[in-house]
Design an enzyme around this catalytic site. Structure first.
Site, PDB file in Angstrom:
ATOM      1  N   ASP A  13      36.055  36.961  41.899  1.00 14.34           N
ATOM      2  CA  ASP A  13      36.380  38.390  41.784  1.00 14.34           C
ATOM      3  C   ASP A  13      36.620  39.060  43.131  1.00 14.34           C
ATOM      4  O   ASP A  13      36.382  40.255  43.289  1.00 14.34           O
ATOM      5  CB  ASP A  13      35.264  39.159  41.032  1.00 14.34           C
ATOM      6  N   LYS A  16      41.735  37.991  44.592  1.00 19.10           N
ATOM      7  CA  LYS A  16      42.793  36.996  44.877  1.00 19.10           C
ATOM      8  C   LYS A  16      44.105  37.371  44.197  1.00 19.10           C
ATOM      9  O   LYS A  16      45.174  37.165  44.757  1.00 19.10           O
ATOM     10  CB  LYS A  16      42.363  35.606  44.375  1.00 19.10           C
ATOM     11  N   LYS A  18      45.365  40.277  43.588  1.00 13.78           N
ATOM     12  CA  LYS A  18      46.086  41.281  44.369  1.00 13.78           C
ATOM     13  C   LYS A  18      46.749  40.629  45.599  1.00 13.78           C
ATOM     14  O   LYS A  18      47.905  40.896  45.912  1.00 13.78           O
ATOM     15  CB  LYS A  18      45.120  42.381  44.822  1.00 13.78           C
ATOM     16  N   ALA A  39      38.768  32.806  34.542  1.00 18.39           N
ATOM     17  CA  ALA A  39      39.194  33.653  35.657  1.00 18.39           C
ATOM     18  C   ALA A  39      39.811  34.942  35.132  1.00 18.39           C
ATOM     19  O   ALA A  39      40.382  34.964  34.041  1.00 18.39           O
ATOM     20  CB  ALA A  39      40.222  32.908  36.489  1.00 18.39           C
ATOM     21  N   GLY A  40      39.687  35.987  35.888  1.00 18.19           N
ATOM     22  CA  GLY A  40      40.330  37.246  35.525  1.00 18.19           C
ATOM     23  C   GLY A  40      40.933  37.843  36.773  1.00 18.19           C
ATOM     24  O   GLY A  40      40.217  38.292  37.662  1.00 18.19           O
ATOM     25  N   HIS A  41      42.256  37.781  36.878  1.00 14.00           N
ATOM     26  CA  HIS A  41      42.915  38.287  38.086  1.00 14.00           C
ATOM     27  C   HIS A  41      43.594  39.624  37.768  1.00 14.00           C
ATOM     28  O   HIS A  41      44.520  39.687  36.964  1.00 14.00           O
ATOM     29  CB  HIS A  41      43.920  37.252  38.608  1.00 14.00           C
ATOM     30  N   GLN A 223      37.947  31.695  40.729  1.00 12.63           N
ATOM     31  CA  GLN A 223      36.519  31.732  41.097  1.00 12.63           C
ATOM     32  C   GLN A 223      36.358  31.754  42.632  1.00 12.63           C
ATOM     33  O   GLN A 223      37.285  32.162  43.321  1.00 12.63           O
ATOM     34  CB  GLN A 223      35.737  30.568  40.458  1.00 12.63           C
ATOM     35  N   THR A 238      30.624  27.078  38.455  1.00 19.28           N
ATOM     36  CA  THR A 238      31.617  26.752  37.457  1.00 19.28           C
ATOM     37  C   THR A 238      31.817  25.232  37.473  1.00 19.28           C
ATOM     38  O   THR A 238      31.040  24.502  38.103  1.00 19.28           O
ATOM     39  CB  THR A 238      32.911  27.568  37.670  1.00 19.28           C
ATOM     40  N   THR A 299      37.068  39.350  32.698  1.00 22.10           N
ATOM     41  CA  THR A 299      37.128  38.482  31.530  1.00 22.10           C
ATOM     42  C   THR A 299      36.092  38.870  30.483  1.00 22.10           C
ATOM     43  O   THR A 299      36.364  38.857  29.293  1.00 22.10           O
ATOM     44  CB  THR A 299      36.928  37.009  31.973  1.00 22.10           C
ATOM     45  N   PRO A 303      28.627  43.864  33.709  1.00 21.63           N
ATOM     46  CA  PRO A 303      28.476  44.525  35.016  1.00 21.63           C
ATOM     47  C   PRO A 303      28.262  43.464  36.091  1.00 21.63           C
ATOM     48  O   PRO A 303      27.518  42.499  35.888  1.00 21.63           O
ATOM     49  CB  PRO A 303      27.220  45.390  34.865  1.00 21.63           C
TER      50      PRO A 303
HETATM   51  P1  IMP Z   1      32.089  29.214  33.434  1.00 23.86           P
HETATM   52  O1  IMP Z   1      33.089  28.984  34.519  1.00 23.86           O
HETATM   53  O2  IMP Z   1      32.603  30.077  32.321  1.00 23.86           O
HETATM   54  O3  IMP Z   1      31.456  27.953  32.959  1.00 23.86           O
HETATM   55  O4  IMP Z   1      30.887  30.071  34.072  1.00 23.86           O
HETATM   56  C1  IMP Z   1      30.035  29.527  35.088  1.00 23.86           C
HETATM   57  C2  IMP Z   1      29.675  30.609  36.106  1.00 23.86           C
HETATM   58  O5  IMP Z   1      30.845  30.976  36.830  1.00 23.86           O
HETATM   59  C3  IMP Z   1      29.126  31.901  35.487  1.00 23.86           C
HETATM   60  O6  IMP Z   1      28.175  32.445  36.385  1.00 23.86           O
HETATM   61  C4  IMP Z   1      30.342  32.800  35.437  1.00 23.86           C
HETATM   62  O7  IMP Z   1      29.987  34.161  35.442  1.00 23.86           O
HETATM   63  C5  IMP Z   1      31.039  32.390  36.722  1.00 23.86           C
HETATM   64  N1  IMP Z   1      32.479  32.629  36.687  1.00 23.86           N
HETATM   65  C6  IMP Z   1      33.422  31.889  36.055  1.00 23.86           C
HETATM   66  N2  IMP Z   1      34.640  32.399  36.265  1.00 23.86           N
HETATM   67  C7  IMP Z   1      34.470  33.457  37.066  1.00 23.86           C
HETATM   68  C8  IMP Z   1      35.385  34.381  37.665  1.00 23.86           C
HETATM   69  O8  IMP Z   1      36.605  34.317  37.509  1.00 23.86           O
HETATM   70  N3  IMP Z   1      34.829  35.344  38.442  1.00 23.86           N
HETATM   71  C9  IMP Z   1      33.493  35.420  38.665  1.00 23.86           C
HETATM   72  N4  IMP Z   1      32.605  34.577  38.134  1.00 23.86           N
HETATM   73  C10 IMP Z   1      33.092  33.610  37.336  1.00 23.86           C
END
Ligand code: IMP
Length: 427
Positions: A13, A16, A18, A39-41, A223, A238, A299, A303
């Site tokens: 978060d 990236k 942007k 991921a959430g971009h 990530q 992750t 995603t 918070p």
């Molecule tokens: P997973 O990737 O869904 O298995 O989650 C594993 C860990 O990675 C958790 O703490 C998630 O909150 C974190 N995580 C996965 N993707 C993101 C992301 O895009 N941004 C921030 N944290 C992430």
């Protein structure tokens, strides 16, 4: 033209999306190399506000080939939804390519992600429940199904039949859940295959040809380094590597082919999900940062935990990524704070340490040692040149450069594309 990896350098978060959206107009190709729709971009540009999960952030430039690389895992339903949403807003996706080597997130991955999290009870990882961990586990267990397999229905049925038998045994015998129907899953994935067929291609050739032409290529990470399964806060990580090395593998470009690595850091730290975060602020300042910066997951809407910049963690991130420069985002979020802190070391059981421990349990015991800096208490959102930043803001950035031993190439001072200070040309 160069190959540049843009990687998250904290817990994800960092902004990236942007940065890639900003740089993509200067290249011919963007390759998303790891992760999945966890991921959430967020991208805010003249076309609109977008939340991308799988599609590379270069999609807004029709001349840029956007590849969802071999190192990713794809939930086809979510990808189709994302394509449809973009098309609905008149964004062309005909320049999107899906690597035939990318693995698929299957319905049992989604179920198992939830069931495994529930079985961890108080020790839950706090995953995004998008099936990412189980899909990557199957990839290395050689039980995965790849995007290319959607194009051969007969072979797909054979593989799915044997894999589903195994998965149904786990679902029913270990978790007491209902089994999945082979016919239903097969038909569903055949439909996805028909819909995505035009996008699924062998990508190593496409990338090789781009490199032979000397096209600029961005490798887009997902990530962040501290969620890397090897170097992050394991097991609170992750399941694929967000590092530049992961970019090499996930795009299919050998390490010597990457010219530069831009590490994206927020001017402070955030984290979503469980696991240690030494500089977390569970107080008014943390709340102030969260509200000012709207720190809620793209995603999952959760918070985000907010805290001061952790230069010890950033040092590790620099080392394991081999950063050539930093992009510091959201500097403006600190605009109104009277005092800032940077964590420069940890206190561990009465000792001072200057490294990021490998064990999450040890890191939980680390207390941050802070250096204090005066805040600038001035609006930076309209600043476009480094020299025009308030003196204290310049000091803050310079101190980060010193502590991390890495130059700040780019500074972002707001969510819009133009809210940036390019200290040095990134490419
Ligand atoms: P997973 O990737 O869904 O298995 O989650 C594993 C860990 O990675 C958790 O703490 C998630 O909150 C974190 N995580 C996965 N993707 C993101 C992301 O895009 N941004 C921030 N944290 C992430």
């Amino acid at each position: 033209m160069a190959v540049i990896a843009v990687v998250g350098a904290q817990w994800g978060d960092e902004g990236k999306g942007k940065v890639v959206d900003m740089l993509a107009e200067r290249v011919k190709m963007v390759v998303r190399f790891s992760g999945g729709d966890n991921a959430g971009h967020t991208v805010i540009n003249p076309i609109g506000d977008f939340k991308l999960h799988l599609i590379p952030s270069g999609i807004f430039y029709p001349s840029v080939t956007c590849i969802i690389g071999s190192g990713t895992v794809i939930n086809p339903a979510r990808l189709i939804e994302e394509i449809d949403k973009l098309n609905h807003k008149k964004v062309d996706t005909s320049h999107l390519v899906i690597s035939d080597r990318a693995h698929l997130v299957m319905p049992y991955h989604l179920l198992l992600d939830g069931l495994e999290e529930e079985s961890r009870a108080g020790k839950a990882i706090g995953t995004t429940r998008r099936g990412i961990g189980p899909a990557f586990a199957d990839k290395v267990a050689r039980l995965g199904i790849r995007a290319g397999e959607l194009l051969d229905k007969k072979a797909l049925l054979d593989r799915l039949a044997s894999i589903l038998e195994h998965k149904n045994a786990i679902l029913t015998k270990i978790y007491g859940a209902e089994p999945l129907s082979l016919d239903e899953v097969y038909e569903q994935y055949c439909r996805y295959g028909e819909r995505l067929a035009g996008y699924i291609k062998e990508t190593t050739t496409i990338i090789r040809k781009a490199r032979e032409r000397g096209d600029g290529i961005l490798l887009e990470g997902a990530q962040g380094a501290l969620l890397d399964p090897d170097y992050g806060t394991y097991p609170y990580t992750t399941s694929s590597s967000p590092l530049a090395g992961g970019g090499s593998l996930g795009a299919g470009i050998g390490p010597t082919g990457i010219d530069r690595v831009l590490g994206v850091f927020k001017a402070y730290c955030t984290r979503v999900g469980g696991g240690p975060m030494p500089t977390e602020l569970e107080d008014e300042t943390g709340n102030r940062i969260r509200e000012r910066a709207c720190e809620y997951g793209t995603t999952t809407g959760r918070p985000r935990r907010c805290g001061w910049f952790d230069a010890v963690a950033a040092g590790l991130s620099n080392q394991v990524n081999g950063l050539t420069g930093m992009a510091i985002t959201r500097l403006d979020v600190l605009d109104d704070l009277p005092e800032l802190k940077i964590c420069v070391a940890y206190e561990l059981d009465g000792r001072t340490i200057d490294y990021f421990p490998s064990s999450a349990a040890t890191l939980e015991r680390c207390r941050p040692i802070y250096e204090k800096l005066e805040g600038w208490q001035a609006d930076t959102t309209d600043v476009r040149r480094f020299d025009d930043l308030p003196e204290q803001a310049k000091k803050y950035v310079k101190r980060l450069e010193e502590l991390i031993s890495c130059p700040a190439d780019l500074i972002c001072v707001g969510p819009a594309r133009e809210q940036k200070i390019e200290v040095r040309p990134v490419l």
